[in-house]
Motif scaffolding. Structure first.
Motif, mmCIF file in Angstrom:
data_model
loop_
_atom_site.group_PDB
_atom_site.id
_atom_site.type_symbol
_atom_site.label_atom_id
_atom_site.label_comp_id
_atom_site.label_asym_id
_atom_site.label_seq_id
_atom_site.Cartn_x
_atom_site.Cartn_y
_atom_site.Cartn_z
ATOM 1 N N CYS A 1 8.996 -8.257 -10.611
ATOM 2 C CA CYS A 1 8.677 -8.152 -9.189
ATOM 3 C C CYS A 1 7.384 -7.377 -8.964
ATOM 4 N N ALA A 2 7.201 -6.276 -9.693
ATOM 5 C CA ALA A 2 5.986 -5.471 -9.555
ATOM 6 C C ALA A 2 4.761 -6.274 -10.007
ATOM 7 N N GLN A 3 4.894 -7.058 -11.073
ATOM 8 C CA GLN A 3 3.775 -7.881 -11.536
ATOM 9 C C GLN A 3 3.419 -8.933 -10.496
ATOM 10 N N ALA A 4 4.434 -9.536 -9.878
ATOM 11 C CA ALA A 4 4.171 -10.523 -8.816
ATOM 12 C C ALA A 4 3.412 -9.876 -7.668
ATOM 13 N N ALA A 5 3.745 -8.632 -7.369
ATOM 14 C CA ALA A 5 3.059 -7.907 -6.301
ATOM 15 C C ALA A 5 1.580 -7.725 -6.625
ATOM 16 N N VAL A 6 1.306 -7.243 -7.826
ATOM 17 C CA VAL A 6 -0.088 -7.016 -8.240
ATOM 18 C C VAL A 6 -0.855 -8.341 -8.310
ATOM 19 N N ASP A 7 -0.208 -9.373 -8.839
ATOM 20 C CA ASP A 7 -0.862 -10.681 -8.926
ATOM 21 C C ASP A 7 -1.242 -11.219 -7.544
ATOM 22 N N SER A 8 -0.506 -10.835 -6.515
ATOM 23 C CA SER A 8 -0.760 -11.350 -5.158
ATOM 24 C C SER A 8 -2.075 -10.874 -4.565
ATOM 25 N N ILE B 1 -7.116 0.796 -2.334
ATOM 26 C CA ILE B 1 -6.158 -0.217 -1.937
ATOM 27 C C ILE B 1 -6.016 -0.116 -0.419
ATOM 28 N N THR B 2 -6.037 -1.244 0.243
ATOM 29 C CA THR B 2 -5.925 -1.238 1.697
ATOM 30 C C THR B 2 -4.461 -1.394 2.117
ATOM 31 N N LEU B 3 -4.183 -1.052 3.349
ATOM 32 C CA LEU B 3 -2.842 -1.242 3.889
ATOM 33 C C LEU B 3 -2.459 -2.716 3.860
ATOM 34 N N GLN B 4 -3.403 -3.579 4.213
ATOM 35 C CA GLN B 4 -3.121 -5.021 4.192
ATOM 36 C C GLN B 4 -2.750 -5.482 2.784
ATOM 37 N N GLU B 5 -3.481 -5.018 1.772
ATOM 38 C CA GLU B 5 -3.148 -5.372 0.388
ATOM 39 C C GLU B 5 -1.775 -4.831 0.003
ATOM 40 N N ALA B 6 -1.506 -3.600 0.390
ATOM 41 C CA ALA B 6 -0.217 -2.987 0.064
ATOM 42 C C ALA B 6 0.922 -3.782 0.699
ATOM 43 N N GLN B 7 0.743 -4.209 1.926
ATOM 44 C CA GLN B 7 1.780 -4.989 2.601
ATOM 45 C C GLN B 7 1.944 -6.365 1.962
ATOM 46 N N THR B 8 0.838 -6.960 1.516
ATOM 47 C CA THR B 8 0.904 -8.229 0.792
ATOM 48 C C THR B 8 1.683 -8.051 -0.502
ATOM 49 N N MET B 9 1.436 -6.942 -1.185
ATOM 50 C CA MET B 9 2.138 -6.650 -2.436
ATOM 51 C C MET B 9 3.642 -6.484 -2.204
ATOM 52 N N VAL B 10 4.013 -5.770 -1.158
ATOM 53 C CA VAL B 10 5.424 -5.584 -0.825
ATOM 54 C C VAL B 10 6.085 -6.936 -0.587
ATOM 55 N N ALA B 11 5.428 -7.774 0.194
ATOM 56 C CA ALA B 11 5.986 -9.098 0.503
ATOM 57 C C ALA B 11 6.145 -9.944 -0.760
ATOM 58 N N ALA B 12 5.177 -9.876 -1.664
ATOM 59 C CA ALA B 12 5.247 -10.659 -2.907
ATOM 60 C C ALA B 12 6.373 -10.164 -3.807
ATOM 61 N N ALA B 13 6.563 -8.854 -3.877
ATOM 62 C CA ALA B 13 7.652 -8.304 -4.685
ATOM 63 C C ALA B 13 9.007 -8.728 -4.125
ATOM 64 N N ILE B 14 9.140 -8.690 -2.816
ATOM 65 C CA ILE B 14 10.396 -9.095 -2.177
ATOM 66 C C ILE B 14 10.646 -10.585 -2.379
ATOM 67 N N ALA B 15 9.607 -11.386 -2.286
ATOM 68 C CA ALA B 15 9.760 -12.833 -2.522
ATOM 69 C C ALA B 15 10.256 -13.090 -3.941
ATOM 70 N N LYS B 16 9.715 -12.367 -4.920
ATOM 71 C CA LYS B 16 10.161 -12.525 -6.307
ATOM 72 C C LYS B 16 11.607 -12.054 -6.450
ATOM 73 N N ALA B 17 11.961 -10.959 -5.793
ATOM 74 C CA ALA B 17 13.336 -10.455 -5.844
ATOM 75 C C ALA B 17 14.311 -11.476 -5.263
ATOM 76 N N GLU B 18 13.916 -12.114 -4.180
ATOM 77 C CA GLU B 18 14.775 -13.143 -3.578
ATOM 78 C C GLU B 18 14.943 -14.318 -4.533
ATOM 79 N N VAL C 1 3.579 -1.370 -12.130
ATOM 80 C CA VAL C 1 2.405 -2.112 -12.618
ATOM 81 C C VAL C 1 1.176 -1.664 -11.827
ATOM 82 N N PRO C 2 0.087 -1.288 -12.529
ATOM 83 C CA PRO C 2 -1.111 -0.843 -11.821
ATOM 84 C C PRO C 2 -1.958 -2.010 -11.318
ATOM 85 N N LEU C 3 -2.712 -1.744 -10.265
ATOM 86 C CA LEU C 3 -3.742 -2.662 -9.790
ATOM 87 C C LEU C 3 -5.060 -2.091 -10.305
#
Length: 141
Positions: free
Chosen positions: A132-139, A12-29, A107-109
């Motif tokens: 939220c975790a699923q949204a992150a992985v889906d991203s 998993i790359t840092l860019q992917e991890a950051q994308t996942m964080v952003a997607a989880a936060i978007a779902k939380a919002e 949720v695993p990737l």
């Protein structure tokens, strides 16, 4: 150190991890909740983390523990809930350093049939955390 394409797919790359964080936060919002979100690599080590303003501090540890459990077993951490007290899971958790939390929200990737990372979320209900975790992985899938 440069990774070839095959190695990059197994990490998993840092860019992917950051994308996942952003997607989880978007779902939380969207759900109107405050969360902590952790993304770990295949070895359960933290790659990216964020704590939304107003999120409970206990979720810092919960999110990471759920991500570790999810990547360790290659399945959503909630699926481990029923077996959390079994001798094998207890033994693995103990040998690993007792960082795993077998509860909804991790949720695993999966790539090429193997877990390469996971997202764990803490702060909402178990179901909200899982969403939220699923949204992150889906991203990044």
């Amino acid at each position: 150190m440069h990774l070839n394409h095959r190695e990059a797919q197994m990490s998993i790359t840092l860019q992917e991890a950051q994308t996942m964080v952003a997607a989880a936060i978007a779902k939380a919002e969207e759900l109107d909740i405050k969360i902590n979100v952790a993304v770990c690599d295949a070895g359960g080590r933290l790659v990216a983390f964020a704590r939304m303003d107003g999120a409970i501090w206990a979720g810092v540890y919960g999110s990471q523990g759920k991500a570790v459990a999810s990547v360790a077993f290659g399945r959503p951490s909630g699926e481990m809930q029923e077996r959390a007290g079994s001798p094998i899971v207890t033994g693995i958790r103990s040998a690993e350093g007792d960082h795993m939390i077998a509860s909804l929200g991790g949720v695993p990737l999966i790539r090429d049939g193997a877990p390469v990372g996971a997202c764990g979320v803490g702060g909402g209900t178990g179901e909200e955390d899982e969403e939220c975790a699923q949204a992150a992985v889906d991203s990044v899938s």
